[in-house]
Design a protein around this motif. Structure first.
Motif, PDB file in Angstrom:
ATOM      1  N   ARG A   7       0.760  -1.086  -0.018  1.00 59.65           N
ATOM      2  CA  ARG A   7      -0.008  -0.014   0.086  1.00 59.65           C
ATOM      3  C   ARG A   7       0.755   1.383   0.104  1.00 59.65           C
ATOM      4  O   ARG A   7       0.702   2.300  -0.534  1.00 59.65           O
TER       5      ARG A   7
ATOM      6  N   GLN B 134      -0.446   6.500   2.586  1.00 60.80           N
ATOM      7  CA  GLN B 134      -0.655   5.102   2.463  1.00 60.80           C
ATOM      8  C   GLN B 134      -2.381   4.893   2.848  1.00 60.80           C
ATOM      9  O   GLN B 134      -2.855   3.938   2.239  1.00 60.80           O
TER      10      GLN B 134
ATOM     11  N   ALA C 211      -6.172  -0.320  -7.789  1.00 63.26           N
ATOM     12  CA  ALA C 211      -6.533   0.509  -6.481  1.00 63.26           C
ATOM     13  C   ALA C 211      -7.163   1.819  -6.722  1.00 63.26           C
ATOM     14  O   ALA C 211      -7.125   2.275  -7.861  1.00 63.26           O
TER      15      ALA C 211
ATOM     16  N   GLU D 111     -10.054  -3.514   4.082  1.00 63.35           N
ATOM     17  CA  GLU D 111      -9.671  -2.427   3.477  1.00 63.35           C
ATOM     18  C   GLU D 111     -10.463  -1.228   4.227  1.00 63.35           C
ATOM     19  O   GLU D 111     -11.002  -0.132   3.690  1.00 63.35           O
TER      20      GLU D 111
END
Ligand code: PLP
Length: 376
Positions: free
Chosen positions: A51, A62, A200, A219
């Protein structure tokens, strides 16, 4: 037999060796990142490292990165946030944006393929309540880079949200999420030497992201489902390498420009779409008048060179390119192929393309261009 030449990186890039290595090691491990035992903790740590690597590629933090199963899902997730709003999408967006946007108001582009900022201002000025504006950072067919920071400034001035599909731009040009000023930004691993099926959505802190996939709390509640640990690790490595290699990729522009110049010398009737606009360094969209793009792709394939006709993402079928149509290409839209290089491309790859393309031009194009003969 000579190795085939791959010049279709915008469709997908070859995996980088370090990615294969890291993913193979990860696949040999066991661990669900949600488990509290050491196996789970190791998977969690690897995901968080990735990440950070993905965030660093686009200058984000991040915690702003939400992993998805690719660029398509990232675009859908972004657009799902604004279901009740009117959507304004540029005419050249990828199908994964246009498909998710429903009946979007189309923001036109100019002949160079750049979004028309005056039109955007006008469209936003119309009554209609809150809006979402979707403009990609670089187009997949032409490589034309869009003035996204200006789009965000104008859109925010009207209280609108902005989503940016940066799937093709990432790893090819430097990206600064904060400087772009967009609310959400979509990425995909397989365009930059990572695995397919991983992407992403980068989300600004001001956006409270609602999940599209519901179930577990993965997540941080923004995307349910056990994480694709090996894929995410591969994405992280690919992002780190892409950030480091951006200078190398930018040098592809020299090879691309030289290739275009050679094609144009052989066939002055040929057209390079978006050539007058800022473009990704690796992409060229060139029309051979009078010769159907499918014919060119097949002939080049027989000559051992892989390129694509228009957008290959929805593949199999070649339909007229909505991107080139929006740029006013007319019939030439059906004659355009996309040549896209990447991290493993060498000068000889472009030489072979020039040789294959000019041979085809001599055989088919030269006597057809400008004539009324239908495209083959
Ligand atoms: N956006 C753009 C501009 C693309 O070129 C692509 C794929 O070609 C996508 C989104 C979809 O990404 P993915 O293949 O990861 O679903």
């Amino acid at each position: 037999m000579t190795m085939p030449t791959y010049l279709d990186y915008n469709a997908t890039a070859p995996l980088k060796p370090a990615v294969v290595e890291a993913m193979s090691a990860a696949l040999a491990e066991t661990g669900n990142a949600s488990s509290v035992h050491r196996f789970g903790r190791l998977a969690r740590r690897a995901i968080e490292t990735a990440r950070g690597q993905v965030a660093a590629l686009v200058g984000a933090s991040q915690h702003q990165v939400v992993f998805t199963a690719g660029g398509t899902e990232a675009n859908n997730l972004a657009l799902a946030q604004h279901r009740s709003m009117r959507v304004l999408a540029s005419a050249i967006e990828h199908e994964s944006v246009l498909g998710a946007a429903g009946d979007a108001v189309v923001i036109p582009v100019d002949r160079d393929g750049r979004v028309d900022l005056n039109a955007l201002e006008r469209l936003l000025g119309r009554e209609g309540g809150p809006a979402l504006v979707a403009v990609m950072l670089a187009n997949n067919e032409t490589g034309v880079i869009q003035p996204v920071a200006d789009v965000a400034r104008i859109a925010h001035g009207h209280g609108a949200f902005v989503h940016c599909d940066a799937v093709q731009a990432a790893g090819k040009i430097a990206i600064d999420f904060a400087a772009l000023g967009v609310d959400t930004l979509a990425l995909s691993a397989h365009k930059l030497g990572g695995p397919q099926g991983v992407g992403a959505l980068v989300v600004a802190d001001r956006v409270e992201l609602q999940p599209m996939l519901r179930g577990g709390g993965q997540e941080r509640g923004r995307r349910a489902g056990t994480e694709n640990t090996a894929g995410i690790i591969g994405f992280g490595i690919a992002a780190e390498l892409a950030a480091r290699d951006i200078e190398t990729i930018s040098r592809l522009a020299g090879l691309r420009d030289e290739m275009e110049a050679r094609l144009r010398r052989a066939a002055p009737e040929s057209i390079v779409f978006g050539a007058a606009a800022p473009r990704l360094p690796n992409t060229s969209c060139i029309a051979m008048p009078g010769v159907a793009a499918e014919t060119q792709v097949m002939a080049l394939d027989l000559a051992g060179i892989a390129v694509s006709a228009g957008s290959a993402c929805s593949s199999g079928k070649v339909k007229p390119s909505h991107v080139l149509a929006a740029m006013g290409a007319g019939d030439l839209a059906g004659n355009a192929i996309r040549v896209s290089g990447g991290w493993r491309s060498a000068p000889e790859d472009f030489d072979r393309l020039v040789e294959g393309w000019t041979t085809l031009w001599a055989r088919l194009g030269a006597n057809r261009a400008g004539s009324a003969a239908p495209a083959a």
